[in-house]
Write an enzyme that holds these catalytic residues in place. Structure first.
Site, PDB file in Angstrom:
ATOM      1  N   ASN A 397       0.894  -1.051  -0.013  1.00 31.72           N
ATOM      2  CA  ASN A 397       0.175  -0.371   0.295  1.00 31.72           C
ATOM      3  C   ASN A 397       0.794   1.438  -0.249  1.00 31.72           C
ATOM      4  O   ASN A 397       0.971   1.474  -0.940  1.00 31.72           O
ATOM      5  CB  ASN A 397      -0.480  -0.238   1.280  1.00 31.72           C
ATOM      6  CG  ASN A 397      -1.663   0.823   1.343  1.00 31.72           C
ATOM      7  OD1 ASN A 397      -2.197   2.190   0.607  1.00 31.72           O
ATOM      8  ND2 ASN A 397      -3.174   0.890   2.539  1.00 31.72           N
ATOM      9  N   ASP A 398       1.454   1.367   1.158  1.00 27.77           N
ATOM     10  CA  ASP A 398       2.201   3.166   0.796  1.00 27.77           C
ATOM     11  C   ASP A 398       3.431   3.279   0.218  1.00 27.77           C
ATOM     12  O   ASP A 398       3.292   3.286  -0.110  1.00 27.77           O
ATOM     13  CB  ASP A 398       2.656   3.321   2.710  1.00 27.77           C
ATOM     14  CG  ASP A 398       1.382   3.035   3.407  1.00 27.77           C
ATOM     15  OD1 ASP A 398      -0.006   3.437   3.468  1.00 27.77           O
ATOM     16  OD2 ASP A 398       1.976   2.718   4.867  1.00 27.77           O
ATOM     17  N   VAL A 399       4.106   1.859  -0.119  1.00 26.79           N
ATOM     18  CA  VAL A 399       4.953   1.752  -0.797  1.00 26.79           C
ATOM     19  C   VAL A 399       4.810   2.473  -2.861  1.00 26.79           C
ATOM     20  O   VAL A 399       5.490   1.997  -2.725  1.00 26.79           O
ATOM     21  CB  VAL A 399       5.724   0.690  -0.630  1.00 26.79           C
ATOM     22  CG1 VAL A 399       5.928  -0.470   1.039  1.00 26.79           C
ATOM     23  CG2 VAL A 399       4.848  -0.997  -1.210  1.00 26.79           C
TER      24      VAL A 399
END
Lengths: 473, 112
Positions: A397-399
């Site tokens: 997700n965040d990456v």
């Protein structure tokens, strides 16, 4: 310096050279294994020459040597057994356990050295100061690492454990430990203060790690790795043993660099991690898809995904923590093999924190027989996304949150994988829930993105089945 | 005493610098094995346990020797073994695929 001591010094230099050469060879997967073995040879030389020197120099107290051999036997069998059976997903906690025992050994050795002087003259400052630091850092690392391992293993809740007055208690314990340390140096022949320091530092280690969230725990493991190195170096100063000083300093540097690197790729600062209280545990608490606002989301089935992959020229797989947590590395490798055999160029775009610690995802994929030439690092991957047909994001997700390029949000400035540069994007994820940083990801609502809501392992298995019908037809 | 202390301090600082230099060049691909390898290197504390044994002449000394040896040996043996296990899994790619010889899916594709 006697001739014998000189010879021992020379063997330590050889050992130190082998440690450095060994670590140096860790920079490429093709030489890394040899590097570790070269380092092991250095270890054998360092220990062998220490034993030889001790036997010639002081002769032998049979009971002492028996204690050494028995202890080493117990420790070695524990270490080898745990190392040969540990699952690759559990590597971070094993490293933490080894930090604990290394720090504990350094503290024990420092105490023994102090006691040795106590029977004769009191120790000079050049001994008592490193002894105090060795006991302080060593016992803090021992207890802290065990707590960190417990958090990673799920034996201790991953949520930050905070209670009112924790800061005051920390300061109080730190004060007691510091006072005991100073008194141990000043009074020099009083072992009691050293024991107070031992207990105080151990409690401090526990208090330090308890408030740290499970997802941050690997950073702490890395920091404690650096601490262990320093504790060993301090024991080296106390014993006037250069092998311990050199190796301890090398590990201290390694741990520090990796800690800073991890904090950078997680978009956090080391002080904020150490202060703790951030986030919750890293065990996902997903709510079902139903009831969430999915108006902007294009949903896909396993069949849609398979079709898209089978007709692509280039696919980049973005594995995330969700893939590691679901232990889906074998499924993803199977899918990649299928596609590769069909003529699709498949590679993996691996973010440094894709696993629990940098490089762990590479280890997991290697375990599933993915050749390391298919694993791209951040910068290589970001060049490859521009020419790639499908970016297959699995449990990440965040990456790959494009908002990281915009200022003013929780992921701003974080180095990301440019999955949104691919011609199309497929995301396998259990829900629309946000990741570690707690922010929404516009990649998921991008018109060229399709979402396949599923657990990574189950979803990939379905895609594999569906893909077989296309590539075999 | 101060002379040897200075020599030791110099060794310590230079080793820190070498460590920074060597480690900062290691790609993120290998950072987990690297951390594990560094972990094994601090197992050199077992040499300290040997020195403790050499100086031990009381039951307290023997007990501390035993504890230090057990902890240090777990560190050094475990560290090298698990690092080797991890690195053994990093494989080169298979030789360029030859569909005629390959079994399984590739073979099926070649036949169809």
């Amino acid at each position: 310096m006697t001739d014998l001591a000189f010879l021992v010094g020379v063997t330590y230099l050889i050992a130190a050279t082998l440690f450095v050469v060994g670590l140096h060879k860790m920079r490429a997967p093709s030489t890394a294994r040899r590097g570790n073995r070269i380092s092991a040879v250095g270890m054998v030389i360092a220990v062998g020459s220490t034993v030889t020197f001790a036997l010639i120099d002081t002769g032998g107290d049979v009971l002492a040597w028996t204690a050494l051999v028995l202890g080493a036997g117990v420790g070695a069998s524990f270490g080898v057994r745990r190392s040969s059976t540990v699952k690759m997903t559990d590597i971070p906690q094993l490293i933490s356990v080894f930090n604990a025992v290394g720090g504990g050994a350094a503290a024990t050795i420092a105490i023994a050295d102090f006691l040795h002087y106590r029977t004769g003259d009191s120790p000079p400052l050049t001994v008592s100061i490193p002894v105090v630091f060795g006991v302080l850092i060593g016992s803090l690392t021992f207890s802290g690492s065990l707590i960190a391992a417990g958090k990673l293993q799920g034996l201790i809740p991953g949520q930050p454990i905070v209670f009112p007055g924790a800061r005051v208690l920390n300061l109080g314990v730190a004060g007691v430990a510091a006072g005991a340390g100073v008194l141990a140096i000043v009074t020099s022949s009083h072992i009691e203060w050293l024991l107070v320091l031992l207990v105080g530092a151990s409690i401090l280690g526990i208090l330090m790690v308890l408030p740290i969230g499970g997802a941050d725990a690997p950073v702490i493991v890395s920091l404690l790795n650096a601490f262990t190195g320093l504790a060993v170096a301090m024991a080296g100063f106390a014993l006037d043993n250069q092998a311990l000083i050199i190796a301890g300093a090398l590990v201290g540097a390694a741990g520090t660099i990796l800690t800073l690197e991890m904090a950078k790729v997680m978009n956090r600062s080391v002080p904020s991690i150490v202060l703790g209280g951030f986030g919750t545990s890293d065990t996902a608490t997903d709510t079902p898809v139903d009831g969430q606002d999915l108006n902007d989301v294009r949903q896909l089935t396993a069949d849609d995904v398979a079709l898209q992959l089978a007709y692509a020229h280039q696919v980049l797989i973005v594995p995330g923590y969700g893939l590691a947590a679901a232990q889906a590395q074998h499924e993803v490798a199977e899918l990649a093999k299928l596609l590769t055999a069909h003529g699709v160029k498949v590679r993996y775009a691996i973010h440094p924190v894709a696993g629990r610690m940098p490089g762990q995802m590479n280890v997991l994929l290697a375990e599933a027989d993915v050749p390391y030439t298919q694993m791209l690092q951040l910068d290589e991957a970001n060049t490859a996304f521009d020419t790639c047909d499908v970016a297959l994001v699995i449990g990440a997700n965040d990456v790959c949150n494009p908002d990281a390029r915009e200022p003013g949000n929780a992921v701003s400035g974080m180095p990301i994988l440019d999955a949104d540069h691919a011609k199309s994007v497929v995301v396998i994820k259990r829900s629309m829930n946000s990741g570690y940083a707690g922010v929404s990801n516009p990649l998921f609502t991008d018109p060229k993105t399709g979402m396949f809501f599923s657990d990574a392992k189950k979803g990939l298995a379905e895609i594999v089945v569906a893909t077989k019908t296309y590539v075999a037809a | 005493m101060t002379e040897s202390l200075f020599a030791n301090l110099a060794i310590f600082v230079l080793s820190l610098l070498v460590g920074v230099e060597v480690i900062s060049k290691i790609p993120s691909t290998l950072q987990t094995p690297m951390m594990s390898a560094a972990n094994a290197v601090h197992g050199v504390v077992i040499a300290g346990a040997v020195a403790t044994a050499a100086a031990a002449d009381s039951w307290t000394g023997y007990a501390l020797t035993f504890v230090a040896a057990a902890l240090a040996a777990a560190n050094v043996f475990g560290g090298y073994v698990v690092t080797d296990r991890m690195l053994a899994m990093f494989k080169r790619p298979d030789p360029p695929p030859d569909p005629a010889e390959d079994t399984g899916i590739a073979g099926e594709v070649a036949r169809t």
